[in-house]
Design an enzyme around this catalytic site. Sequence first.
Site, short mmCIF file in Angstrom:
data_model
loop_
_atom_site.label_atom_id
_atom_site.label_comp_id
_atom_site.label_asym_id
_atom_site.label_seq_id
_atom_site.Cartn_x
_atom_site.Cartn_y
_atom_site.Cartn_z
CG ASP A 61 -18.28 -11.49 -2.21
OD1 ASP A 61 -17.67 -12.41 -1.64
OD2 ASP A 61 -17.74 -10.67 -2.98
N GLY A 82 -14.35 -3.99 -4.95
CA GLY A 82 -13.88 -5.10 -4.12
C GLY A 82 -14.52 -5.09 -2.74
CG MET A 83 -15.10 -2.31 -0.38
SD MET A 83 -15.28 -0.65 0.30
CE MET A 83 -16.33 -0.94 1.73
CE LYS A 103 -16.18 -8.53 -0.28
NZ LYS A 103 -14.82 -8.53 -0.85
N PRO A 126 -18.64 1.73 -2.89
CG PRO A 126 -16.33 1.58 -2.64
CD PRO A 126 -17.59 1.73 -1.87
N GLY A 176 -20.51 -4.27 -3.15
CA GLY A 176 -21.69 -3.38 -3.14
C GLY A 176 -22.85 -3.99 -3.91
N GLY A 177 -22.58 -4.60 -5.04
CA GLY A 177 -23.63 -5.26 -5.83
C GLY A 177 -24.23 -6.42 -5.05
CB SER A 178 -22.71 -9.04 -2.92
OG SER A 178 -21.92 -9.56 -3.96
CB ALA A 179 -24.52 -4.74 -0.19
O1 C5P Z 1 -19.67 -15.55 -7.49
P1 C5P Z 1 -19.47 -14.28 -8.25
O2 C5P Z 1 -20.42 -14.16 -9.40
O3 C5P Z 1 -19.46 -13.06 -7.39
O4 C5P Z 1 -18.01 -14.39 -8.87
C1 C5P Z 1 -17.56 -13.51 -9.88
C2 C5P Z 1 -16.34 -14.10 -10.52
O5 C5P Z 1 -15.25 -14.11 -9.59
C3 C5P Z 1 -16.47 -15.54 -10.96
O6 C5P Z 1 -16.99 -15.63 -12.26
C4 C5P Z 1 -15.04 -16.03 -10.91
O7 C5P Z 1 -14.32 -15.62 -12.06
C5 C5P Z 1 -14.45 -15.27 -9.75
N1 C5P Z 1 -14.46 -16.04 -8.48
C6 C5P Z 1 -13.57 -17.10 -8.32
N2 C5P Z 1 -13.56 -17.78 -7.15
C7 C5P Z 1 -14.36 -17.44 -6.12
C8 C5P Z 1 -15.27 -16.35 -6.25
C9 C5P Z 1 -15.28 -15.66 -7.45
O8 C5P Z 1 -12.82 -17.42 -9.23
N3 C5P Z 1 -14.31 -18.13 -4.98
#
Ligand code: C5P
Length: 322
Positions: free
Chosen positions: A149, A111-112, A22, A107, A114-117
């Site tokens: 994500d 910031g896209m 994304k 990549p 990929g792990g979430s996908a």
């Molecule tokens: O939810 P996810 O595990 O992908 O988030 C990774 C990190 O990104 C979180 O531990 C947090 O530090 C940061 N984050 C945040 N606010 C969000 C999404 C992510 O601070 N809305």
Amino acid sequence: MNGVRGRDGAPGAQVRVRASGKLNLALGVGRRQPDGYHPLATVFQAVSAFEDVTATYAEGVSVTVSGLHADLVPLGEDNLAIKAARLLAEATGIEAAVHLHLHKGVPVGGGMAGGSADAAAALVACDALWGTELNRDQISELAALLGSDVPFAMHGHTAVGRGRGHLISPAMTRGSYHWALGLRRNGLSTPRVYAAFDALIGDAAPDEPHLDAELMRALRSGNAVALGAALSNDLQPAALELAPHLAETLALAEDAGALGVVVSGSGPTVAALAADGDQAVAIGSAMLAAGVVDDVLCVTGPVPGARVVHGIDQAPQADDEW
Ligand code: C5P
């Protein structure tokens, strides 16, 4: 595989699922909450950089990886696809029995998402392989437990994300958009970028970030020029502080004629919106020639969310790549 049989009795039954990376066309970030997360008002667009996940019955849960930046992907229990398989097994009481192969086109640490996908694709693939009979909403609830994500990776297309980014509602859009993406092999850690945001903006960040009406209007009318002008990312100053070279990439893409440029999510991928596919290639070539990026992808969006492309009972389709 290994003589392990699926529920339907087929040894080595296999499901392939495709999910996409994304871009954040807008990323409004609010003040850090007591749980450590930041409230978001974001517009996601799924683009044609794909993760292809093949799930095969096997003893236990394991993962292998090929494709873009494959050597950077963890293979242990912290791999998001493995976490997804285990979560689905736990939630349904089914024995976790799958080998997951991830073929990466998004990549790593870019910031896209990929792990979430991968996580979204693994949920959909294991659901089909194990016949859990969960509906799409129930799978999306599990997705939110895996990461902010992941629900969007299930949904795809273009959508507004609120809450931690996990509350998804579809956005009205028209047309298809062409992007040149400038990639760096050294990714940025999302928590570090949010910490830099806290240090830079801190309490000045709003409680509830807003969505830009111009951007939503541009998407509704399919106006790429207006969309280019409305791209925004509140995390961009934080990403630039951690990776100052990104400023040069942004400027170069703009000079090369992009309709708009923005860092995607927490970076370091730089997304440049182009008028058409040829211009996207020209912008990508300019970024590569200047040596400001390690690699370039030209993609289009929107594209669908995680979906089965080869099910247990289906023959592989003619346009399958592998
Ligand atoms: O939810 P996810 O595990 O992908 O988030 C990774 C990190 O990104 C979180 O531990 C947090 O530090 C940061 N984050 C945040 N606010 C969000 C999404 C992510 O601070 N809305």
